[in-house]
Design an enzyme around this catalytic site. Structure first.
Site, PDB file in Angstrom:
ATOM      1  N   GLU A  82       0.818  -1.045  -0.112  1.00  0.00           N
ATOM      2  CA  GLU A  82      -0.060  -0.043  -0.154  1.00  0.00           C
ATOM      3  C   GLU A  82       0.906   1.255   0.163  1.00  0.00           C
ATOM      4  OE1 GLU A  82      -2.996   0.035  -0.455  1.00  0.00           O
ATOM      5  OE2 GLU A  82      -3.739  -2.215   0.023  1.00  0.00           O
ATOM      6  N   ARG A  92     -18.208  -0.605   5.262  1.00  0.00           N
ATOM      7  CA  ARG A  92     -19.495  -1.434   4.434  1.00  0.00           C
ATOM      8  C   ARG A  92     -19.936  -2.417   5.247  1.00  0.00           C
ATOM      9  NH1 ARG A  92     -19.041  -5.693   1.700  1.00  0.00           N
ATOM     10  NH2 ARG A  92     -16.897  -5.795   1.487  1.00  0.00           N
ATOM     11  N   CYS A 145      -8.226  -2.131   8.022  1.00  0.00           N
ATOM     12  CA  CYS A 145      -6.736  -2.139   7.708  1.00  0.00           C
ATOM     13  C   CYS A 145      -6.184  -0.601   7.454  1.00  0.00           C
ATOM     14  CB  CYS A 145      -6.729  -2.874   6.420  1.00  0.00           C
ATOM     15  SG  CYS A 145      -6.819  -4.600   6.645  1.00  0.00           S
ATOM     16  N   HIS A 168      -1.552  -5.683   1.800  1.00  0.00           N
ATOM     17  CA  HIS A 168      -2.826  -6.457   1.790  1.00  0.00           C
ATOM     18  C   HIS A 168      -2.296  -7.821   1.321  1.00  0.00           C
ATOM     19  CE1 HIS A 168      -5.873  -3.481   2.664  1.00  0.00           C
ATOM     20  NE2 HIS A 168      -6.383  -4.232   3.144  1.00  0.00           N
TER      21      HIS A 168
HETATM   22  N1  PCA Z   1      -8.763  -6.801   6.224  1.00  0.00           N
HETATM   23  C1  PCA Z   1      -9.653  -5.809   6.716  1.00  0.00           C
HETATM   24  C2  PCA Z   1      -9.802  -5.592   7.966  1.00  0.00           C
HETATM   25  C3  PCA Z   1      -8.942  -6.835   8.691  1.00  0.00           C
HETATM   26  C4  PCA Z   1      -8.353  -7.512   7.325  1.00  0.00           C
HETATM   27  O1  PCA Z   1      -7.624  -8.404   7.346  1.00  0.00           O
HETATM   28  C5  PCA Z   1      -9.286  -4.494   5.476  1.00  0.00           C
HETATM   29  O2  PCA Z   1      -8.714  -4.515   4.560  1.00  0.00           O
HETATM   30  O3  PCA Z   1      -9.697  -3.473   6.195  1.00  0.00           O
END
Ligand code: PCA
Length: 215
Positions: A82, A92, A145, A168
């Site tokens: 990111e 959401r 996140c 991610h």
């Molecule tokens: N993914 C979510 C929150 C926790 C996770 O593992 C997100 O992308 O916000």
């Protein structure tokens, strides 16, 4: 002197899932030494506010020299490094405590956004060279996140020399099949994160190459 540490965070499962690959990766790497730095894995609750409190306590306790937070992005096929965290909570779905903030700041009186301070292009490059699917991502979303990523970067501005960022990860193959979405094997995810961490520890100035996208 103590071995220097890096903090690698992962999340507990959320929504319908019973495992979260971000935590599976973090705990698999716990205790490893990468570039002479010991990995400490920390589990974060998928809860607005509380996730940041656990992270702050981890920063105080472990005094890491680098922090990488991991989270699951169902639907993404590659490890996504990111670029930027925004000061917005817009959920959401409810978090694991049932909260669903809409258009709230992560932190009042903080800037609109914070950039990752990791060499994101170099990290992607290292993963791709090893055959692990990876890309720069321009958005970490507006759920827990992004909330953790923003809070992390806001805290690190008071810790000069400590770099931080967010990545991610995709679903694991068995979850992906059930959900009809792309997945990536745990060993590939672990390899990618190891390479990304080694690169983040080694590379001071990022590579000058495009990781951009057109809308
Ligand atoms: N993914 C979510 C929150 C926790 C996770 O593992 C997100 O992308 O916000």
């Amino acid at each position: 002197m103590d071995t220097p540490r890096l903090l690698l965070t992962g999340f507990e499962p959320f929504d319908q899932d019973t495992v979260n690959p971000s935590w599976e990766v973090a705990r698999a790497l716990h205790g490893q030494r990468i570039e002479g730095v010991r990995v400490h894995a920390l589990l974060l609750p998928c809860v607005f506010g509380q996730s940041l409190a656990v992270l702050q306590a981890g920063l105080r306790k472990h005094r890491p020299r680098l922090v990488l937070s991991l989270g699951l992005a169902p639907g993404r096929a590659e490890l996504s490094v990111e670029r930027v965290a925004i000061n917005v909570d817009d959920a959401r779905i409810p978090d694991n405590a049932g909260a669903q903030p809409i258009d709230q700041p992560v932190l009042a009186a903080a800037p609109a956004a914070h950039f990752s301070t990791l060499p994101i292009k170099a990290m992607v490059h290292a993963m791709l060279q090893a055959g692990v699917p990876a890309a720069v991502s321009q958005t970490a979303g507006t759920f827990v996140c992004n909330h953790v990523f923003f809070g992390l970067m806001h805290s690190l501005r008071r810790r000069p020399g400590v770099r931080g960022g967010f990545m991610h990860v995709p679903l694991l193959p068995e979850q992906a099949v059930q959900q009809g979405l792309p997945g990536l094997a745990l060993d590939q995810q672990c390899l990618g994160v190891q390479l990304a961490l080694a690169t983040a520890l080694r590379v001071a100035a990022d590579r000058q190459e495009s990781g951009g996208s057109i809308a």
